[in-house]
Design a protein around this motif. Structure first.
Motif, mmCIF file in Angstrom:
data_model
loop_
_atom_site.group_PDB
_atom_site.id
_atom_site.type_symbol
_atom_site.label_atom_id
_atom_site.label_comp_id
_atom_site.label_asym_id
_atom_site.label_seq_id
_atom_site.Cartn_x
_atom_site.Cartn_y
_atom_site.Cartn_z
ATOM 1 N N MET A 1 0.851 -1.178 0.000
ATOM 2 C CA MET A 1 0.000 0.000 0.000
ATOM 3 C C MET A 1 0.896 1.241 0.000
ATOM 4 O O MET A 1 1.905 1.290 0.679
ATOM 5 N N HIS A 2 0.499 2.218 -0.742
ATOM 6 C CA HIS A 2 1.234 3.477 -0.856
ATOM 7 C C HIS A 2 1.326 4.149 0.514
ATOM 8 O O HIS A 2 0.373 4.134 1.288
ATOM 9 N N ILE A 3 2.471 4.733 0.813
ATOM 10 C CA ILE A 3 2.708 5.330 2.138
ATOM 11 C C ILE A 3 1.736 6.478 2.435
ATOM 12 O O ILE A 3 1.297 6.645 3.575
ATOM 13 N N LEU A 4 1.381 7.258 1.424
ATOM 14 C CA LEU A 4 0.436 8.359 1.633
ATOM 15 C C LEU A 4 -0.952 7.820 1.994
ATOM 16 O O LEU A 4 -1.645 8.377 2.848
ATOM 17 N N THR A 5 -1.338 6.716 1.369
ATOM 18 C CA THR A 5 -2.616 6.073 1.689
ATOM 19 C C THR A 5 -2.608 5.578 3.129
ATOM 20 O O THR A 5 -3.566 5.801 3.885
ATOM 21 N N THR A 6 -1.531 4.914 3.503
ATOM 22 C CA THR A 6 -1.406 4.407 4.875
ATOM 23 C C THR A 6 -1.446 5.555 5.875
ATOM 24 O O THR A 6 -2.096 5.457 6.919
ATOM 25 N N ALA A 7 -0.786 6.660 5.557
ATOM 26 C CA ALA A 7 -0.778 7.820 6.455
ATOM 27 C C ALA A 7 -2.177 8.415 6.588
ATOM 28 O O ALA A 7 -2.611 8.772 7.698
ATOM 29 N N ALA A 8 -2.912 8.515 5.475
ATOM 30 C CA ALA A 8 -4.266 9.084 5.519
ATOM 31 C C ALA A 8 -5.208 8.202 6.334
ATOM 32 O O ALA A 8 -5.991 8.697 7.152
ATOM 33 N N ILE A 9 -5.114 6.891 6.141
ATOM 34 C CA ILE A 9 -5.955 5.971 6.910
ATOM 35 C C ILE A 9 -5.564 6.014 8.383
ATOM 36 O O ILE A 9 -6.429 6.013 9.267
ATOM 37 N N SER A 10 -4.283 6.098 8.650
ATOM 38 C CA SER A 10 -3.811 6.187 10.039
ATOM 39 C C SER A 10 -4.329 7.450 10.716
ATOM 40 O O SER A 10 -4.692 7.421 11.902
ATOM 41 N N LEU A 11 -4.385 8.552 9.982
ATOM 42 C CA LEU A 11 -4.942 9.793 10.529
ATOM 43 C C LEU A 11 -6.410 9.596 10.915
ATOM 44 O O LEU A 11 -6.841 10.035 11.987
ATOM 45 N N VAL A 12 -7.172 8.933 10.060
ATOM 46 C CA VAL A 12 -8.584 8.681 10.364
ATOM 47 C C VAL A 12 -8.696 7.806 11.614
ATOM 48 O O VAL A 12 -9.548 8.043 12.476
ATOM 49 N N ILE A 13 -7.823 6.813 11.737
ATOM 50 C CA ILE A 13 -7.822 5.956 12.930
ATOM 51 C C ILE A 13 -7.552 6.791 14.181
ATOM 52 O O ILE A 13 -8.274 6.688 15.179
ATOM 53 N N VAL A 14 -6.523 7.621 14.134
ATOM 54 C CA VAL A 14 -6.168 8.451 15.288
ATOM 55 C C VAL A 14 -7.308 9.405 15.649
ATOM 56 O O VAL A 14 -7.658 9.566 16.827
ATOM 57 N N LEU A 15 -7.908 10.017 14.632
ATOM 58 C CA LEU A 15 -9.035 10.917 14.897
ATOM 59 C C LEU A 15 -10.164 10.186 15.615
ATOM 60 O O LEU A 15 -10.740 10.702 16.589
ATOM 61 N N HIS A 16 -10.472 8.967 15.176
ATOM 62 C CA HIS A 16 -11.581 8.248 15.793
ATOM 63 C C HIS A 16 -11.248 7.735 17.184
ATOM 64 O O HIS A 16 -12.136 7.624 18.030
ATOM 65 N N ILE A 17 -10.001 7.470 17.439
ATOM 66 C CA ILE A 17 -9.595 7.138 18.804
ATOM 67 C C ILE A 17 -9.761 8.372 19.693
ATOM 68 O O ILE A 17 -10.262 8.281 20.824
ATOM 69 N N LEU A 18 -9.375 9.530 19.177
ATOM 70 C CA LEU A 18 -9.557 10.769 19.935
ATOM 71 C C LEU A 18 -11.034 11.062 20.177
ATOM 72 O O LEU A 18 -11.430 11.459 21.279
#
Length: 118
Positions: free
Chosen positions: A1-18
């Protein structure tokens, strides 16, 4: 998976944890009330509903994490990102317009990157 895609999905994960932490554990604190613009009495009355909503945000984060780390997680990522986008649109219509930008937009960007970089 492209690193930018992984970073964007990771941001969504972090936001939802917050979101989960804010709604489940900080809803009725001065910080939580200020964040959501709540009066103390309303925050106390609505805390169980907020905790339930926070739990759902935690499930969305868990589903996205599962899709991110599992082999062949593309379908799970599409499903959970779609859930986040729909929830963000619904929240913007029914609760507060800023939910569209804070929840749905990051997920839509992640979805775009996921589909077009696969």
């Amino acid at each position: 998976m492209h690193i930018l895609t992984t970073a964007a999905i990771s941001l969504v994960i972090v936001l939802h944890i917050l979101f989960m932490v804010l709604e489940m554990f900080m809803w009725n604190t001065p910080f939580g009330r200020k964040t959501f613009g709540l009066k103390e009495d309303y925050a106390k009355q609505s805390a169980p509903l907020a905790a339930n909503q926070g739990l759902y945000n935690g499930f969305l984060a868990a589903g996205l994490l599962w899709g991110l780390v599992s082999t062949g997680g593309f379908d799970a990522l599409v499903f959970f990102l779609s859930c986040v986008i729909i929830a963000g649109i619904y929240g913007a219509i029914t609760a507060k317009r800023s939910i569209l930008w804070l929840q749905a937009l990051p997920a839509a960007i992640a979805m775009f990157l996921l589909i077009f970089n696969s």
